[in-house]
Design an enzyme around this catalytic site. Structure first.
Site, PDB file in Angstrom:
ATOM      1  N   GLY A   1      45.145  45.233  31.660  1.00 46.31           N
ATOM      2  CA  GLY A   1      44.444  46.159  32.548  1.00 46.31           C
ATOM      3  C   GLY A   1      42.998  45.759  32.733  1.00 46.31           C
TER       4      GLY A   1
ATOM      5  N   SER B   1      39.928  46.366  36.162  1.00 43.26           N
ATOM      6  CA  SER B   1      39.042  47.485  36.496  1.00 43.26           C
ATOM      7  C   SER B   1      38.880  48.383  35.278  1.00 43.26           C
ATOM      8  CB  SER B   1      39.614  48.299  37.665  1.00 43.26           C
ATOM      9  OG  SER B   1      40.832  48.929  37.288  1.00 43.26           O
TER      10      SER B   1
ATOM     11  N   TYR C   1      53.113  61.221  30.044  1.00 44.75           N
ATOM     12  CA  TYR C   1      52.051  60.332  29.591  1.00 44.75           C
ATOM     13  C   TYR C   1      51.838  60.426  28.077  1.00 44.75           C
ATOM     14  CZ  TYR C   1      47.292  58.468  29.098  1.00 44.75           C
ATOM     15  OH  TYR C   1      46.187  57.763  28.701  1.00 44.75           O
TER      16      TYR C   1
END
Length: 689
Positions: free
Chosen positions: A396, A399, A540
């Protein structure tokens, strides 16, 4: 049209060349030392958006040489073909000494005029500064120049003298531009050095990290300052340079409304989440009394006079100087002049070019500084010892937290190995690190594809000499209640695919390499939600909890081989991942740089977990008072609504019906609910509501 630009690789110059390339036709010749050609080539790719266009042409020369050291044959070949000669190459530094200022600002301008004359340029554009006004007290308009004003520093003096050379010695038409203090791009925050208000940012950061944001601090009225973003300066110069019949004029590129220094500092304190300064006595109350005093005896004059003395410089160097604030800067925090820009504003009318309000872009400037210019990580001896020369695989990394972590690793001498799906963004980050003298690798990979991860592991294991750290940062967040998820089982599948299966597939794939090394540290970016169990994040939180549990079990199996784990239960961070949930804009959040600091801490100290106070409080509540904890969470479930995106994707049976208008009573209820949301967010900072 054809253009010649000096100082094109400097801060303002880079933005001006970009404007010329994007909005004007014809070649842009840029002066460059031979040693800087590789760096310039990288910038040319950025200016031309990688198109391979030949519109930007390097011209080898040197600001310190007569005629700027440009080959006479080149000058003869291009004589009469340059329409606009922009001279930006200069020293923009309050701390530079006399000799440097004279060589760059004064003699450099004379050499630039010599070259422009040889080229028979159409117009010479001199980028001066409001510093040419020196310590002039009162209103200073664009027609004013030699007013007998005191010039308190080498910088002020040479800005005045270089402008005087243009006015008195130029054989061709000229225009002068006087920017105020130039800060970063108002849209991106881009800045290339520490200057002006940026000197105070480390102090603001220290206040943010050590004091509660609600604590009021006592400030003093230090007068007014004037800031303008570099994108405004570049756009205005481009526009003004091409207006007909404006030769022989000066243009003030300033904010028409001077801003109190305290207000400017408070704008950045708010952007950083630091406490703000309050001035107990308003200047309107004291203006009448101080106006009766001779100018030399007024508080602002006395302050400026005292801080410019040698004893004060010595004291300031031993105090504020330790925080990176030069004594020379403290003496020039405000302007005694008020810069009238009516002529410039009239010339810009209808162009859409205007100075934005600082409040609208202060957070952008702060964020860029914190992520790109703050050198705290690089100066920490313990961090450099732990990371120098180490290969750090970061997922990741295109950004947010991953990108800023990569920049901090490189700053400490480490070698970030960038992994993400988007190749272009990875290459941009890699190029940025290399431009600053660092080293980085880019490995594009879709981490939701298990076979792609296997290929990535094979490449990392064979192409890298070591894998010293792995930061599992890539993740997917879904905020949707169960009642809107009945037809969306794929939400749970895709969240687990990336956050859990992708992460452990990567760890397992690299384990043979780590065992071979008999070392390695794995950092998992988990979530505060694992400790607090907020509603609407079942997909999540479950995926992050699974990764936590897996890592805790495996840690006991591999610790004997020198392999360790850290799980960071990260609170809410201001990243693109939370951007769709607009109510988070009003919540207290960590910046990506603050989150990256936690990742650096995990690599340096290698603790088993990194938690926040709010996360620990949630875990304790669930252990000792689970019923009360779930009642509070149910209250949050009632207070915080499902997002519009969640409702829209839930299907017509689950989404709430649309209404034509909001009745006053409903609007009042919504306002009360928003207050409840903000209150709860502040009581439990960092929780993903």
């Amino acid at each position: 049209m054809a253009y010649f630009v000096t100082g094109a690789t400097g801060f303002i110059g880079r933005f001006l060349v970009s404007e010329l390339v994007d909005h004007r036709d014809g070649p842009v010749f840029v002066l460059c030392r031979a040693s800087s050609l590789p760096r310039l080539e990288t910038m040319i790719q950025q200016w031309t958006h990688g198109s391979g266009s030949s519109r930007v042409v390097p011209v080898v020369g040197d600001l310190g040489q007569p005629g700027l050291g440009v080959d006479p044959e080149w000058v003869a070949e291009h004589a009469g073909k340059i329409d606009h000669f922009f001279h930006l190459a200069a020293i923009y530094d309050m701390t530079a000494d006399d000799a440097t200022n004279d060589a760059m600002n004064v003699q450099g301008t004379r050499y630039a005029l010599e070259l422009a004359d040889g080229l028979q340029a159409g117009c010479f554009h001199q980028v001066s500064s409001v510093a040419a006004a020196g310590d002039y007290h009162g209103r200073f308009d664009e027609t004013m120049f030699d007013e007998g004003q005191p010039l308190p520093s080498p910088y002020h003096r040479t800005k005045y003298e270089s402008e005087k050379i243009v006015r008195e010695e130029s054989t061709i038409s000229w225009r002068v531009y006087r920017p105020a203090i130039v800060v970063g791009d108002s849209q991106t925050g881009a800045m290339d050095k520490i200057d002006g208000p940026y000197y105070f940012f480390p102090l603001i950061k220290r206040m943010r990290d050590n004091l509660p944001s609600w604590l009021p601090l006592v400030g003093v009225d230090l007068g007014d300052t004037n800031l303008v973003p570099v994108d405004y300066v570049a756009k205005a110069m481009d526009h003004l340079a091409h207006l007909p019949d404006r030769d022989g004029e000066a243009f003030h590129l300033v904010n028409p409304e001077p801003q109190p220094v305290v207000d400017m500092i408070n704008s950045f304190c708010s952007a950083a989440g630091a406490p703000r300064f309050a001035t107990p006595i308003d200047r309107n109350v004291t203006a009448g009394a101080t106006g009766l005093l001779p100018r030399a005896l007024r508080p602002s004059s006395l302050f400026s006079a005292v801080v410019r003395t040698a004893p004060a410089h010595l004291l300031l160097d031993q105090t504020l100087g330790r925080l990176g604030i030069p004594a020379e800067v403290v003496g020039h925090t405000s302007f005694p002049s008020v810069f009238d820009s009516k002529a410039t504003e009239k010339a810009l009318a209808g162009s859409g070019i205007a100075v934005p309000d600082l409040e609208s872009y202060a957070r952008t400037l702060w964020g860029y500084w914190e992520e790109n210019l703050d050198d705290t990580t690089g100066r920490d001896k313990r961090t450099r010892s732990a990371l120098k020369g180490k290969h750090v695989v970061i997922t990741g990394a295109s950004s947010g937290i991953g990108k800023v972590t990569a920049l901090k690793v490189a700053q400490a001498g480490g070698i970030p190995v960038l992994v993400a799906r988007g190749k272009d963004k990875l290459e941009e980050t890699k190029a940025f690190i290399e431009l600053r003298g660092g080293q980085a690798y880019a490995f594009p990979c879709d981490l939701s594809d298990l076979r792609a991860i296997d290929d990535l592991c094979a490449r990392l294991s064979t192409e890298l000499p070591s894998v010293d750290f792995l930061v599992n940062n890539a993740g997917r967040s879904i905020r949707r209640s169960l009642r809107l998820s009945h037809d969306r089982f794929h939400d749970f599948e895709r969240t687990m695919q990336l956050n859990y299966f992708g992460a452990i597939r990567l760890i397992i794939g690299l384990m043979p390499k780590l065992h071979q090394q008999k070392s390695g540290h794995i950092v998992n970016i988990s979530s505060i939600g694992v400790q607090t169990n907020p509603p609407r994040f079942s997909a999540y939180v479950a995926s992050k909890a699974a990764l936590d549990a897996w890592s805790n079990v495996v840690a006991s199996e591999v610790v004997g081989h020198g392999i360790s784990f850290t799980n960071i239960h990260m609170p809410l961070v201001r990243t693109p991942m939370i951007a769709p949930t607009k109510m988070y804009d009003k919540f207290p959040t960590l910046s990506p740089a603050q989150a990256a600091d936690l990742v650096i801490k995990a690599m340096v100290e290698k603790p088993h977990e990194i938690n926040t106070f709010a996360g620990n409080a949630g875990a304790v509540a669930h252990t000792f008072a689970p019923k009360a904890a779930f009642r509070i969470l149910n209250l949050a479930y009632q207070v915080f609504p499902d997002s519009a995106a969640a409702k829209a994707k839930a299907g017509p049976s689950e989404a709430e019906p649309a209404v034509a208008a909001v009745p006053p009573a409903v609007a009042e209820t919504e306002g009360g609910r928003e207050s409840e949301q903000i209150l709860m967010a502040r009581l439990f900072p960092g929780v993903h509501w």
